[in-house]
Design an enzyme around this catalytic site. Structure first.
Site, PDB file in Angstrom:
ATOM      1  N   SER A 143     -23.891   0.178 -27.594  1.00  0.00           N
ATOM      2  CA  SER A 143     -25.362   0.732 -26.724  1.00  0.00           C
ATOM      3  C   SER A 143     -24.904   1.651 -25.671  1.00  0.00           C
ATOM      4  CB  SER A 143     -26.106  -0.570 -26.091  1.00  0.00           C
ATOM      5  OG  SER A 143     -27.205  -0.234 -25.354  1.00  0.00           O
ATOM      6  N   TYR A 156     -26.286  -8.656 -21.044  1.00  0.00           N
ATOM      7  CA  TYR A 156     -26.117  -7.437 -22.147  1.00  0.00           C
ATOM      8  C   TYR A 156     -25.192  -6.446 -21.807  1.00  0.00           C
ATOM      9  CZ  TYR A 156     -28.166  -4.200 -25.562  1.00  0.00           C
ATOM     10  OH  TYR A 156     -28.250  -3.201 -26.490  1.00  0.00           O
TER      11      TYR A 156
END
Length: 255
Positions: A143, A156
């Site tokens: 990401s 995350y």
């Protein structure tokens, strides 16, 4: 077909980016081992789409955070299809919570799926490559948040930052086996995980203003990069992250 006679395992591939990658690799000639948490209607629909493309398909069903379960499922898939050449670690989750509200359970779950799972799948994959005396390609779906802070999603971001260092370490360790290891870092992509964002114009407008290409990405934008990294044309690329974000990362302004 650039991936003819190759076999790929794609985790978390019954929707969104993972499904787009599995179908793209199949279109390029690869046979596919699909991974999903459950063998449900979405898993069957994905298998049907892969077989409709003329490719073979097997399943390695189970939770990627449980290495022994996935290792056993993958061994069965190898017995069915043959040695796996490509591993795509796509399965991932997020939990929204301010730091003062993050629970130990949420932290452990995010890290188990997003970081522990890929590490031990890479280990299993590398052992299988060594046993079969074959080279291979590992592609982790990371990401932009391996670099970009994302308030209220600390576990995350931590998992994706860890995935970046995992990739860099393994690129060195696995190079003698002829295994390349790279990350793809998507930005804002139109997937089910972003359903809340997609349905809220108030959230979408400021995000689009920060993306130079002025649109969200599509799963196919990521899948095309995965197919490139899996093919021979990328065999001299290892230890790097390819960002797929419409320019978001390098023009982002925290406001």
């Amino acid at each position: 077909m650039t991936l003819h006679n190759r076999i790929a395992l794609v985790t978390g591939c019954t929707q969104g980016i993972g499904q787009a990658i599995a179908l793209k690799l199949a279109r390029e000639g690869a046979d596919i081992v699909i991974n999903a948490l459950r063998d449900d209607d979405r898993a069957e629909a994905t298998r049907e789409q892969i077989r409709a493309l003329g490719r073979r398909c097997a399943s390695a069903i189970g939770d990627v955070s449980q290495p022994a379960v996935i290792r056993s499922a993958l061994e069965r898939a190898v017995d069915e299809l043959g040695p796996v050449d490509i591993l795509v670690n796509n399965a991932g989750i997020e939990r929204r919570a301010a730091l003062l509200d993050v629970t130990e359970e949420d932290y452990d779950r995010v890290m188990a799926v997003n970081l522990k799972g890929p590490l031990f799948l890479c280990q299993t994959f590398a052992r299988l490559c060594r046993r079969a005396q074959r080279t291979g390609a590992i592609i982790n779906i990371s990401s932009v948040h391996e670099e970009l802070p994302f308030p209220n999603f600390t576990p995350y971001c931590t998992s994706k930052g860890g995935l970046k260092m995992l990739m860099r370490n393994l690129a060195i360790e696995l190079a003698p086996l002829g295994i390349t290891v790279n990350n793809i870092a998507p930005g804002a992509i139109e997937t089910p995980i972003n359903a809340r964002l997609l349905s809220n114009p108030r959230l979408m407008a400021p995000l689009l203003a920060r993306i130079p290409l002025n649109r969200l990405g599509e799963p196919g934008d990521v899948a095309g990069v995965a197919a490139f990294l899996a093919a021979d044309g990328a065999r001299y690329i290892t230890g790097t992250t390819i960002v797929v974000d419409g320019g978001l990362l390098w023009s982002y302004d925290e406001q």
